[in-house]
Design a protein around this motif. Structure first.
Motif, PDB file in Angstrom:
ATOM      1  N   GLN A  42       0.828  -1.199   0.000  1.00 54.14           N
ATOM      2  CA  GLN A  42       0.000   0.000   0.000  1.00 54.14           C
ATOM      3  C   GLN A  42       0.865   1.252   0.000  1.00 54.14           C
ATOM      4  O   GLN A  42       2.017   1.234   0.453  1.00 54.14           O
ATOM      5  CB  GLN A  42      -0.913   0.011   1.218  1.00 54.14           C
ATOM      6  N   SER A  43       0.299   2.325  -0.484  1.00 54.30           N
ATOM      7  CA  SER A  43       0.987   3.609  -0.474  1.00 54.30           C
ATOM      8  C   SER A  43       1.439   3.935   0.952  1.00 54.30           C
ATOM      9  O   SER A  43       0.676   3.775   1.909  1.00 54.30           O
ATOM     10  CB  SER A  43       0.044   4.693  -0.977  1.00 54.30           C
ATOM     11  N   GLY A  44       2.679   4.361   1.078  1.00 57.42           N
ATOM     12  CA  GLY A  44       3.254   4.646   2.393  1.00 57.42           C
ATOM     13  C   GLY A  44       3.995   3.472   2.996  1.00 57.42           C
ATOM     14  O   GLY A  44       4.668   3.622   4.024  1.00 57.42           O
ATOM     15  N   GLY A  45       3.864   2.316   2.395  1.00 59.89           N
ATOM     16  CA  GLY A  45       4.505   1.116   2.906  1.00 59.89           C
ATOM     17  C   GLY A  45       5.957   0.993   2.496  1.00 59.89           C
ATOM     18  O   GLY A  45       6.527   1.887   1.857  1.00 59.89           O
ATOM     19  N   SER A  46       6.548  -0.137   2.846  1.00 63.54           N
ATOM     20  CA  SER A  46       7.972  -0.385   2.592  1.00 63.54           C
ATOM     21  C   SER A  46       8.196  -1.756   1.975  1.00 63.54           C
ATOM     22  O   SER A  46       7.409  -2.683   2.184  1.00 63.54           O
ATOM     23  CB  SER A  46       8.759  -0.306   3.907  1.00 63.54           C
ATOM     24  N   LEU A  47       9.279  -1.849   1.238  1.00 64.11           N
ATOM     25  CA  LEU A  47       9.746  -3.116   0.696  1.00 64.11           C
ATOM     26  C   LEU A  47      11.264  -3.069   0.658  1.00 64.11           C
ATOM     27  O   LEU A  47      11.855  -1.991   0.534  1.00 64.11           O
ATOM     28  CB  LEU A  47       9.240  -3.348  -0.734  1.00 64.11           C
ATOM     29  N   ARG A  48      11.884  -4.229   0.750  1.00 61.10           N
ATOM     30  CA  ARG A  48      13.328  -4.304   0.558  1.00 61.10           C
ATOM     31  C   ARG A  48      13.617  -5.250  -0.603  1.00 61.10           C
ATOM     32  O   ARG A  48      13.247  -6.435  -0.565  1.00 61.10           O
ATOM     33  CB  ARG A  48      14.053  -4.790   1.804  1.00 61.10           C
ATOM     34  N   LEU A  49      14.270  -4.728  -1.601  1.00 59.88           N
ATOM     35  CA  LEU A  49      14.676  -5.534  -2.746  1.00 59.88           C
ATOM     36  C   LEU A  49      16.095  -6.041  -2.543  1.00 59.88           C
ATOM     37  O   LEU A  49      16.914  -5.378  -1.902  1.00 59.88           O
ATOM     38  CB  LEU A  49      14.601  -4.712  -4.033  1.00 59.88           C
ATOM     39  N   SER A  50      16.353  -7.214  -3.111  1.00 60.56           N
ATOM     40  CA  SER A  50      17.691  -7.795  -3.051  1.00 60.56           C
ATOM     41  C   SER A  50      18.218  -8.003  -4.463  1.00 60.56           C
ATOM     42  O   SER A  50      17.452  -8.308  -5.377  1.00 60.56           O
ATOM     43  CB  SER A  50      17.661  -9.141  -2.320  1.00 60.56           C
ATOM     44  N   CYS A  51      19.512  -7.848  -4.598  1.00 58.97           N
ATOM     45  CA  CYS A  51      20.191  -8.089  -5.871  1.00 58.97           C
ATOM     46  C   CYS A  51      21.318  -9.060  -5.565  1.00 58.97           C
ATOM     47  O   CYS A  51      22.266  -8.708  -4.860  1.00 58.97           O
ATOM     48  CB  CYS A  51      20.728  -6.778  -6.421  1.00 58.97           C
ATOM     49  N   TYR A  93      21.026  -6.911 -21.931  1.00 62.92           N
ATOM     50  CA  TYR A  93      21.380  -7.348 -20.578  1.00 62.92           C
ATOM     51  C   TYR A  93      20.168  -7.735 -19.743  1.00 62.92           C
ATOM     52  O   TYR A  93      20.207  -8.674 -18.970  1.00 62.92           O
ATOM     53  CB  TYR A  93      22.142  -6.249 -19.840  1.00 62.92           C
ATOM     54  N   TRP A  94      19.088  -7.014 -19.911  1.00 63.71           N
ATOM     55  CA  TRP A  94      18.019  -7.051 -18.929  1.00 63.71           C
ATOM     56  C   TRP A  94      17.320  -8.388 -18.816  1.00 63.71           C
ATOM     57  O   TRP A  94      16.912  -8.980 -19.794  1.00 63.71           O
ATOM     58  CB  TRP A  94      16.989  -5.960 -19.240  1.00 63.71           C
ATOM     59  N   GLY A  95      17.194  -8.841 -17.548  1.00 63.63           N
ATOM     60  CA  GLY A  95      16.479 -10.071 -17.232  1.00 63.63           C
ATOM     61  C   GLY A  95      15.053  -9.757 -16.838  1.00 63.63           C
ATOM     62  O   GLY A  95      14.471  -8.779 -17.286  1.00 63.63           O
ATOM     63  N   GLN A  96      14.495 -10.587 -15.959  1.00 67.35           N
ATOM     64  CA  GLN A  96      13.083 -10.444 -15.612  1.00 67.35           C
ATOM     65  C   GLN A  96      12.825  -9.294 -14.655  1.00 67.35           C
ATOM     66  O   GLN A  96      11.772  -8.685 -14.695  1.00 67.35           O
ATOM     67  CB  GLN A  96      12.565 -11.742 -15.002  1.00 67.35           C
ATOM     68  N   GLY A  97      13.729  -9.004 -13.783  1.00 66.77           N
ATOM     69  CA  GLY A  97      13.491  -7.994 -12.766  1.00 66.77           C
ATOM     70  C   GLY A  97      12.489  -8.483 -11.737  1.00 66.77           C
ATOM     71  O   GLY A  97      12.049  -9.636 -11.751  1.00 66.77           O
ATOM     72  N   THR A  98      12.119  -7.582 -10.852  1.00 65.87           N
ATOM     73  CA  THR A  98      11.130  -7.908  -9.825  1.00 65.87           C
ATOM     74  C   THR A  98      10.080  -6.800  -9.786  1.00 65.87           C
ATOM     75  O   THR A  98      10.411  -5.618  -9.787  1.00 65.87           O
ATOM     76  CB  THR A  98      11.801  -8.104  -8.454  1.00 65.87           C
ATOM     77  N   LEU A  99       8.822  -7.200  -9.785  1.00 69.22           N
ATOM     78  CA  LEU A  99       7.720  -6.245  -9.891  1.00 69.22           C
ATOM     79  C   LEU A  99       7.334  -5.681  -8.534  1.00 69.22           C
ATOM     80  O   LEU A  99       7.065  -6.437  -7.587  1.00 69.22           O
ATOM     81  CB  LEU A  99       6.510  -6.914 -10.538  1.00 69.22           C
ATOM     82  N   VAL A 100       7.275  -4.365  -8.472  1.00 73.32           N
ATOM     83  CA  VAL A 100       6.792  -3.658  -7.289  1.00 73.32           C
ATOM     84  C   VAL A 100       5.515  -2.933  -7.672  1.00 73.32           C
ATOM     85  O   VAL A 100       5.515  -2.144  -8.619  1.00 73.32           O
ATOM     86  CB  VAL A 100       7.836  -2.654  -6.772  1.00 73.32           C
ATOM     87  N   THR A 101       4.450  -3.217  -6.946  1.00 69.66           N
ATOM     88  CA  THR A 101       3.171  -2.562  -7.206  1.00 69.66           C
ATOM     89  C   THR A 101       2.733  -1.843  -5.939  1.00 69.66           C
ATOM     90  O   THR A 101       2.610  -2.466  -4.876  1.00 69.66           O
ATOM     91  CB  THR A 101       2.096  -3.577  -7.622  1.00 69.66           C
ATOM     92  N   VAL A 102       2.528  -0.545  -6.065  1.00 69.09           N
ATOM     93  CA  VAL A 102       2.114   0.261  -4.926  1.00 69.09           C
ATOM     94  C   VAL A 102       0.686   0.724  -5.168  1.00 69.09           C
ATOM     95  O   VAL A 102       0.407   1.446  -6.123  1.00 69.09           O
ATOM     96  CB  VAL A 102       3.036   1.470  -4.722  1.00 69.09           C
ATOM     97  N   SER A 103      -0.208   0.295  -4.307  1.00 69.15           N
ATOM     98  CA  SER A 103      -1.613   0.659  -4.460  1.00 69.15           C
ATOM     99  C   SER A 103      -1.926   1.932  -3.672  1.00 69.15           C
ATOM    100  O   SER A 103      -1.336   2.184  -2.624  1.00 69.15           O
ATOM    101  CB  SER A 103      -2.497  -0.483  -3.970  1.00 69.15           C
ATOM    102  N   SER A 104      -2.874   2.691  -4.197  1.00 63.04           N
ATOM    103  CA  SER A 104      -3.232   3.958  -3.544  1.00 63.04           C
ATOM    104  C   SER A 104      -4.321   3.759  -2.493  1.00 63.04           C
ATOM    105  O   SER A 104      -4.905   2.703  -2.376  1.00 63.04           O
ATOM    106  CB  SER A 104      -3.707   4.959  -4.587  1.00 63.04           C
TER     107      SER A 104
END
Length: 127
Positions: free
Chosen positions: A12-21, A116-127
């Motif tokens: 949700q909007s205002g939330g947090s996520l941590r991505l890893s590479c 170069y680009w692979g699949q990546g990771t999808l981030v969806t932020v809802s309002s």
């Protein structure tokens, strides 16, 4: 140098996520790493990078103060902590080796081969 981004999801909007590479088969110790994203209908853009030692970090203005890039050489992983997420942060996120500090974050995209680009990771932020 092939890297795999993970950790995306729906928040949700205002939330947090941590991505890893993560790297497999080689050490990230000597590499500068950057994070990129591609929002629906938009060009892929560089958003942050970190030098090999982790001593210098760079951000585009739109994520400065909300996103934090970090590097754990012991775990062979680079992270992108994303706080105060907004719907406009919705995108597929990628990571790549970059000449961090040699060019602006905005211009990092020009340093990555198109294939170069692979699949990546999808981030969806809802309002």
């Amino acid at each position: 140098v092939q890297l795999q981004a993970s950790g995306g999801g729906l928040v949700q909007s205002g939330g947090s996520l941590r991505l890893s590479c993560a790297a497999s088969g080689f050490s990230l110790f000597y590499y500068n790493i950057g994070w990129f994203r591609q929002a629906p209908g938009k060009e892929r853009e560089g958003i942050s990078c970190i030098t090999s030692s982790g001593g210098r970090t760079y951000y585009i203005d739109s994520v400065k103060g909300r996103f934090t890039i970090s590097k754990d050489n012991a775990k062979n992983t680079v992270y992108l902590q994303m706080n105060s997420l907004k719907p406009k942060d919705t995108a597929v996120y990628y990571c790549a080796e970059v000449p961090c500090g040699a060019v602006t974050v905005t211009n990092l995209i020009e340093t990555i081969p198109r294939h170069y680009w692979g699949q990546g990771t999808l981030v969806t932020v809802s309002s």
